[in-house]
Write an enzyme that holds these catalytic residues in place. Structure first.
Site, PDB file in Angstrom:
ATOM      1  N   THR A   1       0.837  -1.338  -0.018  1.00 28.24           N
ATOM      2  CA  THR A   1       0.040  -0.077   0.053  1.00 28.24           C
ATOM      3  C   THR A   1       0.834   1.126   0.143  1.00 28.24           C
ATOM      4  O   THR A   1       1.357   1.584  -0.998  1.00 28.24           O
ATOM      5  CB  THR A   1      -1.072   0.136   1.273  1.00 28.24           C
ATOM      6  OG1 THR A   1      -0.218  -0.142   2.387  1.00 28.24           O
ATOM      7  CG2 THR A   1      -1.987  -0.827   1.086  1.00 28.24           C
TER       8      THR A   1
ATOM      9  N   LYS B   1       3.858  -7.078   3.681  1.00 25.34           N
ATOM     10  CA  LYS B   1       3.707  -5.544   3.339  1.00 25.34           C
ATOM     11  C   LYS B   1       3.283  -4.917   4.983  1.00 25.34           C
ATOM     12  O   LYS B   1       2.893  -5.606   5.702  1.00 25.34           O
ATOM     13  CB  LYS B   1       2.517  -5.069   2.458  1.00 25.34           C
ATOM     14  CG  LYS B   1       1.218  -5.639   3.168  1.00 25.34           C
ATOM     15  CD  LYS B   1       0.282  -4.351   3.015  1.00 25.34           C
ATOM     16  CE  LYS B   1       0.678  -3.263   3.874  1.00 25.34           C
ATOM     17  NZ  LYS B   1      -0.252  -2.170   4.459  1.00 25.34           N
TER      18      LYS B   1
ATOM     19  N   THR C   1      -1.287  -1.461   7.869  1.00 22.03           N
ATOM     20  CA  THR C   1      -1.491  -2.771   8.124  1.00 22.03           C
ATOM     21  C   THR C   1      -0.256  -3.662   7.879  1.00 22.03           C
ATOM     22  O   THR C   1       0.334  -3.617   6.813  1.00 22.03           O
ATOM     23  CB  THR C   1      -2.833  -3.285   7.256  1.00 22.03           C
ATOM     24  OG1 THR C   1      -3.611  -2.307   7.108  1.00 22.03           O
ATOM     25  CG2 THR C   1      -3.443  -4.569   7.592  1.00 22.03           C
TER      26      THR C   1
ATOM     27  N   GLU D   1       6.141   4.774   7.287  1.00 25.59           N
ATOM     28  CA  GLU D   1       5.918   6.104   6.390  1.00 25.59           C
ATOM     29  C   GLU D   1       6.780   7.256   7.401  1.00 25.59           C
ATOM     30  O   GLU D   1       6.665   7.599   8.432  1.00 25.59           O
ATOM     31  CB  GLU D   1       4.559   6.172   6.279  1.00 25.59           C
ATOM     32  CG  GLU D   1       4.236   5.846   5.206  1.00 25.59           C
ATOM     33  CD  GLU D   1       3.277   6.612   4.300  1.00 25.59           C
ATOM     34  OE1 GLU D   1       3.035   7.890   4.653  1.00 25.59           O
ATOM     35  OE2 GLU D   1       2.403   6.362   3.545  1.00 25.59           O
TER      36      GLU D   1
ATOM     37  N   ASN E   1      -0.081  13.850  10.804  1.00 27.90           N
ATOM     38  CA  ASN E   1      -1.198  13.581  11.996  1.00 27.90           C
ATOM     39  C   ASN E   1      -1.532  14.751  12.708  1.00 27.90           C
ATOM     40  O   ASN E   1      -2.419  14.625  13.584  1.00 27.90           O
ATOM     41  CB  ASN E   1      -0.347  12.435  12.910  1.00 27.90           C
ATOM     42  CG  ASN E   1      -0.141  11.421  12.381  1.00 27.90           C
ATOM     43  OD1 ASN E   1      -1.071  10.703  11.978  1.00 27.90           O
ATOM     44  ND2 ASN E   1       0.962  10.910  11.772  1.00 27.90           N
TER      45      ASN E   1
END
Ligand code: ADP
Ligand code: MG
Length: 697
Positions: free
Chosen positions: A141, A167, A178, A264, A390
C-alpha cells in the site's frame, strides 16, 4: 531467492488502486496445512472474520490477497463479498471453496468491489509462476519497496524452504497501516504444530514492530505448509519443530526489520535489544516501550545520541509496573558504543557517536542485569512528516474519487520560525541558479505514484518560474513492462537493461513517446510550465547507433547517443520552454533506437553545459552495496572504485556509467535523489543539506 516446491504466485492490477498491482494469488498445488495469526482489533475486517474460525486447518490450497481496499467496517456486505471472491477463486482453480483464504488491506469503510476481483481472476491464474515478486508487489500500500525473503531448514535430512512476502508501513494511523504477511513452506507440519510455531514466532517478530502503536483492522499472517519436502511430518513439540520454528522466526524477523525501516516518513530504522530482564514479558514490554517512546524516536530523527531518554523510559516503566529492576545498574550501548555503565555515564567521543547516529539503522542495547530474559523490538524515528501529517490528519489525508488515498502535502503546519529559516536559505540558492540549465532524469517510483507525479510537476514548474532552465528526460520502464505484459510478452532484462527486440521496439516507442511523454507534458502544462514534448527523432535531437557491449551480448534495438542537436534544444530553452524528452534516438538509416534514459540525460547535460544533472530514482541515492547505506558524497574516482568492487549493480550500474561520462564531459555536479520522497528536487536545489548522493569530478 529460493522458493518452496509446489507453490505458484501471481500479481496483477484489477482496478482497486489507480494503476499499481493490487491483487495477489498464492496457490499450493497440493493440499497444505494452514495456520494464521490475526489482528486482535475487535473491529476486524471481513476477511479476518471469515478466516479466523477456520484455522488452523488441513487441505488449504489458495490465498487471495488484495490491496487498495481493506473490506473493513463494510457491514454484512463485507462477508458476502468475501464469499463471492472465495467461490470465484475456487472455480478458477478447480478447487473447493473451503480451501481458499483471503486477506485485504487498504482503505477502511468503503465496500470492496468484488466484481473487479472476480473479473481479473482469469488473467491472474494465467500468470501464475514460480516467483513471488509480482505477488509481493501487489500487496503493497504505502510501502515504498517490496519485502520478501526465504530461509532453508534441514529436517531429518530433508531440506525444506520457507519463503515470505509481506507489506506494512504504518506511520499513519490504522487507516493506511496494516501488516500482511504470507508465508509458504514445503515442510510437513501438522496444523496444530504449525499454528504454535507461527503464533510464537509472530510474537517475537512482527508483534515487536512498533511504528505508532496503532492496531489495524486487517493484520493477517498466513502460513501454508504443503509437505513436499518429504520430511517426517512434524506433529508436535520436539527438535524438528524447534528447528522449523527457529527458521520461521528468523524469516519473520527479517520481515519485521523491513517493515520498521519502511515506516512512513521514517528516515532511520531502530533496533532495540533488552537483555538481562527478569522474564520475557518484561524484556518485551521494555524493548517495545523504548522503541515507541516519542522522545527516543524524536532524538533519533535528529541523530542525537540522547541515551538519557532510553534509561528514563526503562525507569518509568519499571516504576509504573513495579518491576524488580534498577535502571542505575543497567548498561546502555548505542551504535556499539557504551554510553552508560556501572551507574554513571561512560567516556565517549561524542562527535564520532553523533556521526554514527546518522546511519540509516540505529542499534540500542540495554543490559538490565536483573535476570536471564531477552527481547528485540523494531521501530523507526519520529520525523517532521509524521507530525505534520498527524497534526491535521483528517484534512491532510484525502480520499480521491477513484477510492485511492492521497495527501494534501503542504508546509502550512510547520512552525513560523522553521518557515522563515527555510525561505531565507532557499532564496540564496534560487539567486545562484537563476539562468542555469538543470537536466533532470525522471524515473523510478516518482513516475508511478500519482501524488509523486504531481509533486514533480509542481517542482519543475516552480524551477522554471524562479529562472532555472529545466530539461526533463524520462524513462518509462514500468509502463513498458506492463504494456508488453498486456500484449502477452515478457520483458527480459540483462543487468538492468531491457532487451528490445524487433517486436518490442514499436511498443517501447509508443509507450515512451506516445504515452508517458504526452502525459508528462500535460501534467506540467496544467501548471503552466511551458513543457514541449520531444522524442530524440524530432529535429534530429538525438542521433544514435546500436550499442555494442563488452560482453558481446546483443540487446536488440538498444542504442547509444552519437550526437546531440544542441542548437535545436537551445531554441526551446531560450524561448522559455521546458523540453520533455523521450529516450528514443534516430539511427542514420532513419530507424528508431531505444536508449537508456540515463545516457540521454548525461549526453544532454554535457551538450548544454548544464550546471546540474539530477537523477530521480527509487533508492535513497548511491548505496555502499545494493541494499546498504546511502553514500552522501562521492567523486568520480570513488565511483569507479565502487563499480570495480561490484558494489553497484543492475540499473544503477548503467546510471553510474552515464554519470561518469557526464562528469568527464564537464558537468560539475550530479545528484542521485530518492524519487519516492515528494519534492526532493526542490529540497536538493534549495537547501544546504543535500538529500541524496552528490557526485563531483
Ligand atoms: P531508474 O528507473 O531510476 O533508472 P534502475 O532500476 O535502472 O532505476 O536503477 C536503480 C536500481 O539499481 C535500484 O533500485 C537498485 O535496486 C539498484 N542498485 C544496485 N546497486 C546499487 C547501489 N550500489 N546503489 C543504489 N542502487 C543500486
Ligand atoms: Mg534505469
Amino acid at each position: 531467492m529460493r522458493v518452496p516446491r509446489g507453490f505458484r504466485f501471481g500479481g496483477v492490477h484489477c482496478g482497486l488502486k489507480p494503476q499499481r498491482r493490487d491483487l495477489a494469488l498464492v496457490v499450493s498445488d497440493h493440499p497444505a496445512a494452514a495456520a494464521g495469526v490475526f489482528t486482535k482489533n475487535k473491529a476486524a475486517a471481513a476477511p479476518v472474520q471469515d478466516a479466523r474460525p477456520r484455522l488452523p486447518a488441513e487441505g488449504m490450497r489458495a490465498i487471495l490477497a488484495n490491496s487498495g481496499n481493506a473490506n473493513a467496517l463494510t457491514g454484512p456486505a463485507g462477508l458476502d463479498d468475501v464469499s463471492v471472491i472465495r467461490t470465484a477463486v475456487a472455480d478458477a482453480l478447480g478447487i473447493q471453496k473451503r480451501a481458499v483464504l483471503t486477506a485485504s488491506t487498504g482503505v477502511i469503510g468503503a465496500r470492496l468491489p468484488a466484481m473487479k476481483v472476480v473479473t481479473a481472476l482469469p488473467a491472474l491464474v494465467e500468470q501464475l509462476g514460480d516467483h513471488p515478486d509480482l505477488a509481493a508487489e501487489a500487496i503493497l500500500t504505502t510501502d515504498t519497496r517490496v519485502k520478501m525473503a526465504a530461509r532453508e531448514v534441514v529436517l531429518e535430512g530433508k531440506v525444506a524452504v520457507l519463503s515470505a512476502i509481506c507489506k506494512g508501513s504504518g506511520m499513519l494511523a490504522p487507516q493506511l497501516a496494516t501488516c500482511m504477511c504470507l508465508v509458504v513452506t514445503d515442510a510437513a507440519v501438522a496444523p496444530a504444530a504449525l499454528q504454535e510455531a507461527l503464533s510464537r514466532s509472530v510474537e517475537k517478530t512482527l508483534n515487536m514492530v512498533t511504528v505508532d502503536g496503532e492496531m489495524s483492522t486487517n493484520d493477517t499472517v498466513y502460513l501454508l505448509a504443503n509437505a513436499l519436502a518429504g520430511n517426517p511430518r512434524i506433529q508436535g513439540p520436539g527438535p524438528d519443530l524447534l528447528r522449523f520454528e527457529t527458521a520461521l522466526a528468523d524469516l519473520l524477523g527479517e520481515m519485521a526489520r523491513a517493515m520498521a525501516a519502511d515506516g512512513e516518513g521514517a528516515t532511520r530504522m531502530l533496533e532495540v535489544v533488552v537483555e538481562g530482564a527478569p522474564d520475557e514479558a518484561i524484556a518485551s514490554d521494555c524493548a517495545r516501550a523504548i522503541a515507541s517512546s516519542p522522545l527516543v524516536k524524536a532524538s533519533l530523527f535528529g541523530a542525537d545520541p540522547n541515551w538519557g531518554r532510553v534509561l528514563a523510559t526503562v525507569g518509568a516503566r519499571a516504576g509504573a509496573r513495579g518491576w524488580e529492576i534498577d535502571p542505575l545498574r543497567a548498561r546502555v550501548v548505542l551504535q556499539g558504543v557504551t554510553v552508560f555503565a556501572r551507574g554513571a555515564p561512560a567516556d565517549v567521543d561524542r562527535e564520532a557517536l553523533r556521526e554514527r547516529m546518522r546511519e540509516t539503522r540505529v542499534d540500542i542495547q540495554v543490559a538490565l542485569e536483573a535476570g536471564p530474559a531477552r527481547a528485540v523490538a523494531w521501530g523507526c524515528d519520529l520525523s517532521y512528516d509524521y507530525v505534520k501529517l498527524n497534526a491535521d490528519y483528517t484534512s491532510l489525508i484525502v480520499q480521491k474519487p477513484d477510492g485511492g488515498m492521497g495527501r494534501d502535502d503542504r508546509v502550512a503546519n510547520y512552525s513560523p520560525t522553521f518557515k522563515r529559516t527555510l525561505l531565507a536559505e532557499a532564496l540564496k540558492y534560487i539567486a545562484a541558479f537563476s539562468g542555469e540549465v538543470a537536466v533532470i532524469k525522471y524515473g523510478g517510483a516518482a513516475m508511478v505514484k500519482d501524488s509523486l507525479k504531481e509533486a514533480f510537476a509542481e517542482d519543475v514548474a516552480l524551477l522554471k518560474k524562479v529562472g532555472l532552465k529545466p530539461v526533463v528526460v524520462h524513462g518509462g520502464a514500468p509502463e513498458i513492462t506492463s504494456t508488453l505484459e498486456k500484449l502477452g510478452e515478457r520483458s527480459e532484462f540483462v543487468d538492468g537493461l531491457r532487451v528490445t527486440d524487433a517486436q518490442a521496439l514499436p511498443v517501447v516507442e509508443m509507450v515512451l513517446t506516445g504515452k508517458v511523454n504526452q502525459e508528462l507534458v500535460a501534467l506540467l502544462n496544467a501548471r503552466k510550465a511551458g513543457a514541449v514534448g520531444l522524442s530524440g527523432k524530432d529535429g534530429r535531437l538525438l542521433i544514435a547507433r546500436k550499442a555494442v557491449f563488452d560482453s558481446g551480448r546483443d540487446l536488440g534495438n538498444l542504442g547509444e547517443v552519437v550526437e546531440v542537436n544542441r542548437d535545436f534544444l537551445r531554441m526551446f530553452l531560450d524561448g522559455g520552454y521546458v523540453p520533455v524528452i523521450s529516450p528514443i534516438g534516430l539511427a542514420e538509416d532513419g530507424s528508431s533506437l531505444s536508449i537508456n534514459a540515463d545516457d540521454v540525460a548525461a549526453a544532454l547535460a554535457v551538450a548544454l553545459k548544464a550546471a546540474k544533472l539530477i537523477h530521480l530514482t527509487d533508492v535513497p541515492g548511491i548505496l555502499d552495496s545494493p541494499d546498504g547505506e546511502l553514500v552522501r558524497q562521492l567523486t568520480a574516482e570513488d565511483l569507479v572504485r565502487r563499480l570495480e568492487a561490484g558494489a553497484v549493480t543492475g540499473g544503477m550500474k548503467w546510471k553510474v556509467q552515464s554519470i561518469l561520462s557526464a562528469l568527464k564531459g564537464g558537468v560539475l555536479r550530479v545528484h542521485v535523489l530518492d524519487g519516492r520522497q515528494p519534492h526532493t528536487v526542490i529540497a536538493e536545489l534549495f537547501t544546504d543539506r543535500g538529500v541524496g548522493s552528490l557526485i563531483t569530478p
